[in-house]
Design a protein around this motif. Structure first.
Motif, PDB file in Angstrom:
ATOM      1  N   ALA A  90     -40.172  47.822 -37.979  1.00 33.72           N
ATOM      2  CA  ALA A  90     -39.691  49.194 -38.176  1.00 33.72           C
ATOM      3  C   ALA A  90     -39.061  49.729 -36.889  1.00 33.72           C
ATOM      4  CB  ALA A  90     -40.847  50.090 -38.618  1.00 33.72           C
ATOM      5  N   LYS A  91     -39.658  49.408 -35.746  1.00 32.23           N
ATOM      6  CA  LYS A  91     -39.084  49.828 -34.461  1.00 32.23           C
ATOM      7  C   LYS A  91     -37.705  49.188 -34.264  1.00 32.23           C
ATOM      8  CE  LYS A  91     -43.543  50.515 -32.135  1.00 32.23           C
ATOM      9  NZ  LYS A  91     -44.451  50.059 -31.049  1.00 32.23           N
ATOM     10  N   ALA A  92     -37.585  47.918 -34.635  1.00 33.22           N
ATOM     11  CA  ALA A  92     -36.294  47.240 -34.506  1.00 33.22           C
ATOM     12  C   ALA A  92     -35.259  47.866 -35.434  1.00 33.22           C
ATOM     13  CB  ALA A  92     -36.453  45.755 -34.806  1.00 33.22           C
ATOM     14  N   ARG A  93     -35.672  48.208 -36.666  1.00 33.49           N
ATOM     15  CA  ARG A  93     -34.732  48.840 -37.604  1.00 33.49           C
ATOM     16  C   ARG A  93     -34.281  50.203 -37.085  1.00 33.49           C
ATOM     17  NH1 ARG A  93     -39.070  47.601 -41.275  1.00 33.49           N
ATOM     18  NH2 ARG A  93     -38.826  45.485 -42.074  1.00 33.49           N
ATOM     19  N   LEU A  94     -35.232  50.967 -36.538  1.00 32.44           N
ATOM     20  CA  LEU A  94     -34.869  52.269 -35.977  1.00 32.44           C
ATOM     21  C   LEU A  94     -33.908  52.086 -34.806  1.00 32.44           C
ATOM     22  CD1 LEU A  94     -35.199  55.316 -35.934  1.00 32.44           C
ATOM     23  CD2 LEU A  94     -37.215  55.027 -34.477  1.00 32.44           C
ATOM     24  N   GLY A  95     -34.145  51.050 -33.998  1.00 32.45           N
ATOM     25  CA  GLY A  95     -33.240  50.767 -32.884  1.00 32.45           C
ATOM     26  C   GLY A  95     -31.828  50.495 -33.360  1.00 32.45           C
ATOM     27  N   ARG A  96     -31.686  49.743 -34.452  1.00 31.67           N
ATOM     28  CA  ARG A  96     -30.349  49.479 -35.002  1.00 31.67           C
ATOM     29  C   ARG A  96     -29.722  50.760 -35.544  1.00 31.67           C
ATOM     30  NH1 ARG A  96     -29.151  44.124 -36.469  1.00 31.67           N
ATOM     31  NH2 ARG A  96     -28.159  44.782 -38.394  1.00 31.67           N
ATOM     32  N   ARG A  97     -30.557  51.612 -36.140  1.00 33.77           N
ATOM     33  CA  ARG A  97     -30.040  52.854 -36.731  1.00 33.77           C
ATOM     34  C   ARG A  97     -29.474  53.780 -35.660  1.00 33.77           C
ATOM     35  NH1 ARG A  97     -33.655  57.223 -40.247  1.00 33.77           N
ATOM     36  NH2 ARG A  97     -32.198  58.970 -40.070  1.00 33.77           N
TER      37      ARG A  97
ATOM     38  N   GLN B 174     -44.818  47.132 -21.721  1.00 33.78           N
ATOM     39  CA  GLN B 174     -43.987  45.930 -21.578  1.00 33.78           C
ATOM     40  C   GLN B 174     -44.122  45.039 -22.796  1.00 33.78           C
ATOM     41  OE1 GLN B 174     -41.871  45.175 -19.183  1.00 33.78           O
ATOM     42  NE2 GLN B 174     -42.593  45.767 -17.164  1.00 33.78           N
ATOM     43  N   GLU B 175     -45.354  44.829 -23.255  1.00 36.29           N
ATOM     44  CA  GLU B 175     -45.591  43.961 -24.421  1.00 36.29           C
ATOM     45  C   GLU B 175     -44.942  44.542 -25.668  1.00 36.29           C
ATOM     46  OE1 GLU B 175     -47.587  40.560 -26.268  1.00 36.29           O
ATOM     47  OE2 GLU B 175     -47.055  41.106 -24.207  1.00 36.29           O
ATOM     48  N   MET B 176     -45.071  45.858 -25.879  1.00 42.17           N
ATOM     49  CA  MET B 176     -44.461  46.486 -27.062  1.00 42.17           C
ATOM     50  C   MET B 176     -42.944  46.351 -27.033  1.00 42.17           C
ATOM     51  SD  MET B 176     -46.642  49.937 -27.963  1.00 42.17           S
ATOM     52  CE  MET B 176     -46.345  50.749 -26.393  1.00 42.17           C
ATOM     53  N   LEU B 177     -42.343  46.570 -25.877  1.00 46.66           N
ATOM     54  CA  LEU B 177     -40.884  46.477 -25.791  1.00 46.66           C
ATOM     55  C   LEU B 177     -40.402  45.046 -25.989  1.00 46.66           C
ATOM     56  CD1 LEU B 177     -40.186  48.936 -22.831  1.00 46.66           C
ATOM     57  CD2 LEU B 177     -39.614  49.277 -25.239  1.00 46.66           C
TER      58      LEU B 177
ATOM     59  N   SER C 197     -43.513  54.117 -26.247  1.00 46.31           N
ATOM     60  CA  SER C 197     -44.041  53.778 -27.575  1.00 46.31           C
ATOM     61  C   SER C 197     -43.511  52.432 -28.058  1.00 46.31           C
ATOM     62  CB  SER C 197     -43.653  54.880 -28.576  1.00 46.31           C
ATOM     63  OG  SER C 197     -44.128  56.139 -28.160  1.00 46.31           O
ATOM     64  N   GLY C 198     -42.730  51.750 -27.209  1.00 41.31           N
ATOM     65  CA  GLY C 198     -42.176  50.460 -27.600  1.00 41.31           C
ATOM     66  C   GLY C 198     -40.928  50.580 -28.440  1.00 41.31           C
ATOM     67  N   LEU C 199     -40.264  51.729 -28.414  1.00 37.84           N
ATOM     68  CA  LEU C 199     -39.056  51.951 -29.224  1.00 37.84           C
ATOM     69  C   LEU C 199     -37.793  51.716 -28.400  1.00 37.84           C
ATOM     70  CD1 LEU C 199     -40.080  55.252 -31.029  1.00 37.84           C
ATOM     71  CD2 LEU C 199     -39.757  53.041 -32.128  1.00 37.84           C
ATOM     72  N   PRO C 200     -36.739  51.198 -29.026  1.00 40.77           N
ATOM     73  CA  PRO C 200     -35.439  51.153 -28.343  1.00 40.77           C
ATOM     74  C   PRO C 200     -34.950  52.567 -28.082  1.00 40.77           C
ATOM     75  CG  PRO C 200     -35.465  49.747 -30.303  1.00 40.77           C
ATOM     76  CD  PRO C 200     -36.684  50.602 -30.369  1.00 40.77           C
ATOM     77  N   ILE C 201     -34.127  52.736 -27.065  1.00 40.66           N
ATOM     78  CA  ILE C 201     -33.587  54.053 -26.736  1.00 40.66           C
ATOM     79  C   ILE C 201     -32.070  54.018 -26.862  1.00 40.66           C
ATOM     80  CG2 ILE C 201     -35.513  54.629 -25.220  1.00 40.66           C
ATOM     81  CD1 ILE C 201     -33.691  53.981 -22.833  1.00 40.66           C
TER      82      ILE C 201
END
Length: 786
Positions: free
Chosen positions: A281-288, A44-47, A357-361
């Protein structure tokens, strides 16, 4: 979690993509070590932190931490007294300088617009190191060279070196140009050997030229000689070079000492910045991948809307909708090969690992995931050549290991369960394995070709059939997942379209058992119903979109109409106020003149002057009135009664009958005068209609007895208060108030902020202020109107 399962689901490829999105050296290293978490609170915290980073990038653009380096080794050497190199110090400066960039970016955001509590808390953990960065950058340039301005002594030494080098070159240039030496020179140039200026001289002129030989060419024909005339100058230059080296060493030593003093702060900042870079980096990957941050539930439910496999190109991937864990805990997927069954399993497994892993899907908003202790997958050809196992044996070995490790908090994915052996035995074994997994209350998805598993899923509670849609017309899969509909083999239809003789197909049909035929017919009917339902849903969605577009159009027209209505109302307010003010000024002037005449020449106050004054008053009266207030009758022959409005024909002025004197005489009030007039000299104009309000008022009557000087808004939401304030200010203006008070209370300050933002935009507000002592303080806002 088992790394073998990660490889099966291609999680390592996602990790590599994430590493590419990190901008710092340490962020890339941390991304490479990323693993899914099985702790719900941590997930939850990572997301939440990833969602905040996506908001930050959307509002302020990206934040690069490229200058952050792994300076742990440099910090340790600084603490034990070693002198850091200029490059090491530049790396320290890049890391130290990042603290200021992070703080400045977050401080530039309005906390109400973008709270970002996690990122702001991380920024608060940063210790101020920008002064150290500025000190290092002032002493060392971006090429890693200590600059002259690093100290006054270094600047002096380098000035002397430049002057001395100029003198040496001037002396050597004179020798080269001297005709006496030109024949002795191999080339007319000045060069350096062993950090000393020399001239290339032919070997045979060694004795004639003189000086010190520092080198010779490979052939031995050229000697590089330092002429005796510059030996002392070169010696002095070498002394200055040694002095320069010592001064540079001293400067680097001082900077290293400063780094050592802030080593703890720098190490703390490095940890925070590395963590922040991974979040970004997780946010950038989410946008990608056009991903969203999913919700996390505690019910072990997966609910994905338009989920896409992140490694399949966006123009080729077909989104799927999946719900697992609520009404049913297992899905059995059937359908033809290459229909997308395996991709569906991988999509569910990979998106679960990404979320943990706290990554957007890559899915739509409102998608939900749960946190599992493990994601176990048996997908693809897992046979081991080294162990000389068949495909069936390889799968079975993997399944045995999975069955030993799973529990009720596991997600299990089986591809082609029971394949690779006798169909009857394989189907029975597959059903037994599914039963064992369900006994452990796991969430399960499995693919198969066996009809027995279709029947099992249909009969077993908590299990549902699903299939990958296949278009018989085009002989190709559509890759759409259809929950609730088992898949057909479509073998007969495909064979028929490919041209296999009909009699062969009919013979094959007779070979099927009655149960198999009924199953195929049932599946066909379900597929047809599903196709019809999808078409109807698409039609409904089209109608809904059309209705939404019409609704939006009507809303826009309504907004335009409201704006136009407000513009007209505002114009009317201004005009009404001007009329009232003009009438008020005129009446005050008339009354003032009458009083002055009465004081100065009471005996000369004639009736014609009163008539003239009354005429001015009548002209000053606003010409607007409410038609419904007075009932008018054009007939002049109507009998005049007390209270009627009449025209006194002898003077041409209007008045009101206030008394019946008898004998045909009536007393009429005309302005300030009371006249006795014969009934025949009066013409009836109107009679008052009984009304609770005062008679004879215009449409711009003052309503001060209905409007208070303050408006109490306490307990209201901002959206409730604003329309009430707007109406109240209109009433206050019509009542003639110059100043009013809005009572909103102190509370959290949200209502006060909303009220004052509204007053900033209001056209009739001249100014406002918070209440003073005795007025209510910050709990009220005092408004001055214009």
């Amino acid at each position: 979690m088992d790394p073998n399962m990660h490889r099966t689901l291609e999680y390592e490829t996602i990790v590599h993509m994430l590493k590419e999105q990190a901008t710092s050296e340490t962020g890339q290293s941390l991304a490479e070590k990323m693993q899914p978490s099985a702790e719900e609170g941590h997930v939850q915290e990572m997301l939440r932190s990833t969602a905040e980073a996506m908001d930050l990038i959307r509002l302020k653009g990206d934040l690069s931490l490229e200058g952050v380096r792994d300076i742990h080794s440099a910090l340790r050497r600084a603490l034990i007294g070693s002198v850091l190199s200029p490059v090491d110090l530049l790396h320290v400066a890049g890391t130290a300088r990042a603290e200021k960039r992070v703080r400045s970016l977050l401080e530039g955001l309005d906390p109400e617009e973008a709270p970002l509590p996690i990122l702001r808390a991380m920024a608060e953990r940063l210790v101020e190191t920008r002064t150290l960065a500025e000190r290092i950058m002032a002493a060392i340039d971006e090429d890693g060279q200590v600059v002259d301005e690093a100290s006054a002594e270094l600047a002096r030494i380098r000035r002397n070196m430049v002057q001395l080098k100029g003198g040496i070159r001037s002396t050597l240039d004179g020798i080269i140009r001297d005709s006496k030496y030109q024949k002795m020179l191999q080339e007319p140039l000045v060069t350096q050997r062993n950090d000393r200026f020399v001239i290339p001289v032919k070997q045979e002129y060694r004795a004639a030229f003189g000086g010190i030989v520092h080198d010779q060419s490979a052939s031995g024909q050229t000697l590089f000689i330092e002429p005796q005339s510059v030996v002392n100058q070169n010696n002095r230059l070498r002394e200055l070079e040694i002095a320069e080296e010592r001064e540079v060493e001293r400067i680097l030593g001082e900077l290293t000492l400063a780094v050592g003093e802030q080593a703890e702060a720098l190490e703390n900042n490095l940890d925070v910045l590395t963590e922040l870079d991974l979040i970004l980096a997780k946010a950038r990957l989410g946008r990608r991948i056009k991903g969203v941050v999913p919700r996390v539930n505690e019910e072990r439910v997966i609910r994905l809307k338009n989920a896409r496999h992140p490694l399949i190109p966006a123009d080729k991937v077909v989104p799927i909708d999946v719900e697992l864990g609520q009404d049913y805990r297992a899905i059995v997927i059937t359908g033809p090969n290459t229909g997308g069954k395996t991709v569906t399993l991988k999509t569910i497994g990979l998106l679960t690992l990404m979320a943990q892993s706290g990554l957007p899907i890559p899915a739509e908003e409102e998608s939900e995931v749960s946190v599992f202790n493990g994601v176990f997958a048996d997908i693809g050809d897992e046979q081991s050549i080294e162990q000389n196992l068949s495909t069936f044996s390889g799968h079975l070995t993997n399944i045995i290991r999975i069955l030993e490790e799973i529990d009720e908090n596991s997600l299990v994915l089986f591809d082609e369960l029971g394949a690779g052996t006798d169909p009857t035995e394989g189907a029975a074994l597959a059903i037994a394995i599914l039963e064992r997994v369900l006994e452990k209350r796991c969430c399960l998805m499995a693919t198969t070709h066996y009809n027995e598993l279709k029947l099992y899923a249909h009969a077993r509670s908590g299990v549902i059939n699903a299939s990958m849609e296949f278009d018989v017309e085009t002989l190709s899969p559509t890759y759409r997942l259809m929950i609730g509909v088992p898949g057909r083999s479509n073998a007969f239809e495909i064979a028929e379209r490919l041209g296999l003789p009909q009699e062969i197909i009919e013979t094959a049909r007779t070979r099927l058992t009655g149960d198999e035929n009924r199953l195929e017919e049932m599946i066909g009917e379900l597929a047809a119903d599903r196709q019809k339902a999808r078409e109807e849903r698409e039609q409904a969605e089209a109608l809904q979109k059309e209705a939404a577009a019409l609704h939006q159009e009507m809303k826009e027209k309504l907004t335009t109409w409201e704006q136009e209505k407000e513009r007209i109302r505002e114009k009317a307010r201004r005009e009404a106020k001007q009329i009232v003010l003009r009438a008020k000024r005129e009446s005050e002037e008339v009354l003032g003149q009458l009083r002055q005449w009465a004081r100065e020449r009471p005996e000369e106050l004639k009736e014609h002057k009163l008539i003239e004054a009354k005429k001015r008053l009548d002209e000053a009266e606003p010409q607007t009135s409410w038609p419904k207030r007075i009932h008018r009758d054009r007939g002049s022959s109507r009998k005049v009664a007390v209270g009627d409005e009449v025209l006194v024909k002898t003077i041409g002025q209007k008045g009101q009958v206030i008394d019946d004197l008898g004998g045909g005489e009536l007393q009429v009030q005309v302005g300030l005068m009371k006249l006795k007039v014969n009934r025949k000299d009066l013409e009836w104009k109107s009679s008052p209609v009984p009304d609770d309000h005062s008679q004879g008022s215009t449409g711009y009557r003052r309503r001060s007895h209905h409007v208070r000087h303050e408006l109490d808004l306490r307990g209201k939401m901002v959206d409730e208060a604003l329309p009430e304030i707007d109406k109240y200010l209109d009433d206050a203006l019509l009542a003639g108030y110059d100043q009013v008070t809005l009572i909103h209370g102190k509370g959290t300050g949200a209502l006060r902020t909303g009220v004052q933002k509204f007053l900033d935009r209001h056209s009739r507000v001249h100014s406002y202020r918070s209440g003073g002592q005795g007025e209510g303080g910050l709990g009220v806002t005092v408004v001055t109107l214009k």
